[in-house]
Motif scaffolding. Sequence first.
Motif, PDB file in Angstrom:
ATOM      1  N   LEU A  86     -36.252   8.185 -38.323  1.00  0.00           N
ATOM      2  CA  LEU A  86     -37.716   8.189 -38.434  1.00  0.00           C
ATOM      3  C   LEU A  86     -38.183   8.304 -39.880  1.00  0.00           C
ATOM      4  N   SER A  87     -37.321   8.871 -40.719  1.00  0.00           N
ATOM      5  CA  SER A  87     -37.753   9.029 -42.113  1.00  0.00           C
ATOM      6  C   SER A  87     -36.899   8.135 -43.022  1.00  0.00           C
ATOM      7  N   ALA A  88     -36.741   6.896 -42.589  1.00  0.00           N
ATOM      8  CA  ALA A  88     -35.847   5.985 -43.305  1.00  0.00           C
ATOM      9  C   ALA A  88     -36.350   5.649 -44.700  1.00  0.00           C
ATOM     10  N   ASN A  89     -37.670   5.635 -44.882  1.00  0.00           N
ATOM     11  CA  ASN A  89     -38.170   5.263 -46.212  1.00  0.00           C
ATOM     12  C   ASN A  89     -38.239   6.456 -47.165  1.00  0.00           C
ATOM     13  N   VAL A  90     -37.808   7.587 -46.671  1.00  0.00           N
ATOM     14  CA  VAL A  90     -37.715   8.761 -47.539  1.00  0.00           C
ATOM     15  C   VAL A  90     -36.279   9.247 -47.469  1.00  0.00           C
ATOM     16  N   GLN A  91     -35.695   9.528 -48.615  1.00  0.00           N
ATOM     17  CA  GLN A  91     -34.322  10.039 -48.575  1.00  0.00           C
ATOM     18  C   GLN A  91     -34.373  11.537 -48.308  1.00  0.00           C
ATOM     19  N   GLU A  92     -33.823  11.939 -47.165  1.00  0.00           N
ATOM     20  CA  GLU A  92     -33.877  13.345 -46.782  1.00  0.00           C
ATOM     21  C   GLU A  92     -32.535  13.987 -47.091  1.00  0.00           C
ATOM     22  N   VAL A  93     -32.571  15.070 -47.802  1.00  0.00           N
ATOM     23  CA  VAL A  93     -31.324  15.762 -48.159  1.00  0.00           C
ATOM     24  C   VAL A  93     -31.480  17.235 -47.810  1.00  0.00           C
ATOM     25  N   GLU A  94     -30.502  17.757 -47.097  1.00  0.00           N
ATOM     26  CA  GLU A  94     -30.540  19.191 -46.774  1.00  0.00           C
ATOM     27  C   GLU A  94     -29.633  19.940 -47.735  1.00  0.00           C
ATOM     28  N   ILE A  95     -30.179  20.937 -48.376  1.00  0.00           N
ATOM     29  CA  ILE A  95     -29.377  21.745 -49.301  1.00  0.00           C
ATOM     30  C   ILE A  95     -29.450  23.190 -48.833  1.00  0.00           C
ATOM     31  N   VAL A  96     -28.295  23.768 -48.585  1.00  0.00           N
ATOM     32  CA  VAL A  96     -28.244  25.152 -48.102  1.00  0.00           C
ATOM     33  C   VAL A  96     -27.760  26.053 -49.230  1.00  0.00           C
ATOM     34  N   GLY A  97     -28.520  27.105 -49.487  1.00  0.00           N
ATOM     35  CA  GLY A  97     -28.128  28.070 -50.511  1.00  0.00           C
ATOM     36  C   GLY A  97     -27.308  29.198 -49.898  1.00  0.00           C
ATOM     37  N   ARG A  98     -26.185  29.484 -50.515  1.00  0.00           N
ATOM     38  CA  ARG A  98     -25.370  30.630 -50.091  1.00  0.00           C
ATOM     39  C   ARG A  98     -24.985  31.396 -51.340  1.00  0.00           C
ATOM     40  N   LEU A  99     -24.687  32.652 -51.188  1.00  0.00           N
ATOM     41  CA  LEU A  99     -24.281  33.449 -52.343  1.00  0.00           C
ATOM     42  C   LEU A  99     -23.155  32.726 -53.090  1.00  0.00           C
ATOM     43  N   PRO A 100     -23.127  32.849 -54.416  1.00  0.00           N
ATOM     44  CA  PRO A 100     -22.135  32.090 -55.197  1.00  0.00           C
ATOM     45  C   PRO A 100     -20.712  32.302 -54.687  1.00  0.00           C
ATOM     46  N   GLU A 101     -20.400  33.549 -54.302  1.00  0.00           N
ATOM     47  CA  GLU A 101     -19.025  33.787 -53.832  1.00  0.00           C
ATOM     48  C   GLU A 101     -18.771  33.154 -52.472  1.00  0.00           C
ATOM     49  N   ARG A 102     -19.847  32.691 -51.817  1.00  0.00           N
ATOM     50  CA  ARG A 102     -19.672  31.977 -50.545  1.00  0.00           C
ATOM     51  C   ARG A 102     -19.909  30.477 -50.726  1.00  0.00           C
ATOM     52  N   GLY A 103     -19.949  30.044 -51.968  1.00  0.00           N
ATOM     53  CA  GLY A 103     -19.992  28.597 -52.188  1.00  0.00           C
ATOM     54  C   GLY A 103     -21.213  28.064 -52.900  1.00  0.00           C
ATOM     55  N   GLY A 104     -22.241  28.911 -53.103  1.00  0.00           N
ATOM     56  CA  GLY A 104     -23.438  28.426 -53.802  1.00  0.00           C
ATOM     57  C   GLY A 104     -24.188  27.381 -52.981  1.00  0.00           C
ATOM     58  N   TRP A 105     -24.692  26.358 -53.644  1.00  0.00           N
ATOM     59  CA  TRP A 105     -25.412  25.303 -52.920  1.00  0.00           C
ATOM     60  C   TRP A 105     -24.420  24.487 -52.096  1.00  0.00           C
ATOM     61  N   SER A 106     -24.779  24.237 -50.853  1.00  0.00           N
ATOM     62  CA  SER A 106     -23.838  23.560 -49.961  1.00  0.00           C
ATOM     63  C   SER A 106     -23.629  22.101 -50.373  1.00  0.00           C
ATOM     64  N   VAL A 107     -24.651  21.507 -50.963  1.00  0.00           N
ATOM     65  CA  VAL A 107     -24.466  20.179 -51.542  1.00  0.00           C
ATOM     66  C   VAL A 107     -24.613  20.360 -53.045  1.00  0.00           C
ATOM     67  N   GLU A 108     -23.555  20.095 -53.762  1.00  0.00           N
ATOM     68  CA  GLU A 108     -23.601  20.341 -55.206  1.00  0.00           C
ATOM     69  C   GLU A 108     -24.010  19.096 -55.986  1.00  0.00           C
TER      70      GLU A 108
END
Lengths: 361, 476
Positions: free
Chosen positions: A39-61
């Motif tokens: 439904l949102s093909a003309n918009v690039q949708e990106v999910e970024i999950v924040g986690r504590l740095p020791e747990r990986g930081g941003w899920s999409v780097e």
Amino acid sequence: MEIGRWRRQEAIALAIVLLIVVGLPAATLGYQFGLRPLLSANVQEVEIVGRLPERGGWSVETVRVQVGKPVRLILTSDDVVHGFAIGKMGVDAGWVYPGQPKVVEFTPQRAGRYTFYCTTWCAEGHWRMRGTLEVYDPQDPSAVNEPVDPPQTDWQAEGIDLDAPHLAEIFPAKRPSAARGAAIWQRTPELPTPDQVLARLDLRRQSPAQVFEMLQEDRVPDLALAPLGRMPEGDLWDVVAFLWREGTAAESVELGRELYQTNCAACHGENGDGQGPAAASLLSSSMERDLQGKHGPQSPADFTDARSMAGGTGMIYYGKLVRGGMGTGMPYWGTIFTEQELWALVDYLWTFPFDLSTQER
Amino acid sequence: MTQARAPASRRRRAPTPHPVSVPRFELTSIRWLDAILRWRPLQFTLIAATLGFFVLAILTSLVGTPVGNRNFGIIFVWIVWWALVISLLVPLAGRLWCAVCPIPAPGEWLQRRAFIAPRPLRTLGKRWPNRLKNIWIQNFAFLGVAVFSAIILTRPAVTGLVLLAFVLLAIGLSLVYERRIFCRYFCPVGGFIGLYSMIAPLELRVKDPEVCRRHKTKECYLGSENGFGCPWLVFPGSLKRNAYCGLCTECLKTCSMNNVALNLRPPGLDLLVSKERGLDEAYKAFIMSTCALLYSAILLGPWGALKDAANMEDWRTWVVYAIGFIAMNLAVVPGLFYAATWLSRRWARLSHAPTRQLFIDFAYALVPLGLMAWIAFSLSFVLVNISYALPVLSDPFGWGWNLLGTRDFPWTPYFPARIPYLQVPILIVGLIFGLYITWRIANEHASAPEQALRSVVPIAALLLVVTFGFLGLYLG
């Protein structure tokens, strides 16, 4: 008749159960991961999950987006409150609360590599919460590798050693006041205008101690400043503070204050005294322990330390901001802040050793 | 001829007859209610509704946001459902939740090969072993869940896996054993609902036990073309307590003598039914009261280290915590209660009653106090966190949906400063109720009021100490 009724009831019941047990998961997952992106093909949708740095930081780097195509970032945090901003792009989502998705939309206008980062101190390794936004241009694919707005200064060429101590031989005994300096300047009629003096100084490359000595020894080229040399040292330091205020744009100081409070105060303290809430944990962090004996753990710099600040120059602080403090936990800001923002931060730093307010306190 | 005396440990006083003289109101005398209860699809309809929530809870727990207060599973299971069950359903309607619980449903449907229509059961035909016909497994299952509760209650994925494990276990048991073995002997939730349901003013009972005695076909237990035999393995004809009646109303439907009724009655009567008291139930009472006390200490108390240990900050501390937790439940509190019972027996000279029997009987005095302590404890986090229910209804997975437009409803703790004013009277009601039950139980053993009074004193003192412990935690 009875059997027919039972069969009908059982069939309806089976349909209801299938709807719940199969239909509900299929519908929710199908919508989220299938229909919604469509439904949102003309918009690039990106999910970024924040986690504590020791747990990986941003899920999409690394996020790759296209010049001119709208981007919708869906930001969430899995643990604590994080902040999200993209350096040099003017995108600042503010705080991202755990479990509360925050949507930020923007359209990148210029190809290059940008850094997104956490804007609130979230943990010991907060500074590691960074990622890269690659903005590519189909017309010019190589442009994606261009760093955006790189700092232009060559410290080596300027002979500046960022890591050398810069303690001043002469420094103020008490915090110099720009307001008092202004009053002194006003009641000394034989002095030129402050602008004339500032035109012959370079406050970015000269330390307060150097300026103090130039004024005291009347060494400012083409100007007669003898009355200043006869002043008590305390008064002359007030004059230095006054010149520093006159040489700095108020808007730049205000921008620097905002950036400092968001990005630096956690370690260096709101008052610049190096006693921010993160300072203690910074010293005890595992990374710092690993480095002991090599670079060694260091306390965050104390910007209220008159001797150190009187000996430092704007260029030194600018350079440290761009490069970061190697091995000290100080992150590099060169990829995040624009040149204007970096200088704004430097301008704000002078408000710690000097009282640059217009009213004497 | 002189009759030989039985050894003290084997002697018991005559069971107290079921207090039939108390006023009851037969709800099934209301025609429309009776018709609804006899409507065969009723239970399926109710379970289908709860099943929808249950599937959503598991789904959101497993694939939704791991942030507890934004996850439907955590909020609707541990806040909304818990508040509903402990504060309303159990005190007012006993085991009514068990009638609509979706956990045993898949297993039961497989066992019956039907959702609604009565059919012969299909299982491996195994019978549950006699030595396990008690609630010890439930006690240990509850303790097992309880020591991990800080994790289960806050980590959605763990909640989802636990719920899933319950369903799978229920299905497995349904395929091997007849009827609801999971509910009757395993379900940790069913254990405490059963214990506290004895307080409820709602009961399902036969109208005239004599009719059941004479009625040879025992449809209520064996089933008929109108319904299944009691899924809970209870013979309604001898039912005197709510503890193991799941209120599924199958017996209402199967009884051709129209001899089953749903009644309103004074609360707490079942605690006075002495015949069926047992050590397993007594321990359930200790475990539930101790857990309420320990949870209050962990979650409401000022001891951060205790919270960290419960949260499994590190394994070694948690092991110490778990051992302490279990010891408090199984040894320390029951031990103190045993000591109080021993004192009671000595002081009141109840030499004809074995200490063990007194220990079991007096334990039922903890039931009202325990329930009220749970309600008081639950208020402290339910009122504070219930506002999360609105956002998660709109965005159950934490994916940014806004189904009802309430996603951004702010967290609003309700009456946080007034919660102690609610907790104190609730606890005091529990204490008074507990003291009354103690007095009634004491009278079962004592031959004179003075003797009963003396036997009450040590138990009452212990109940008071426990109450003050709770008050100390609630009032800070």
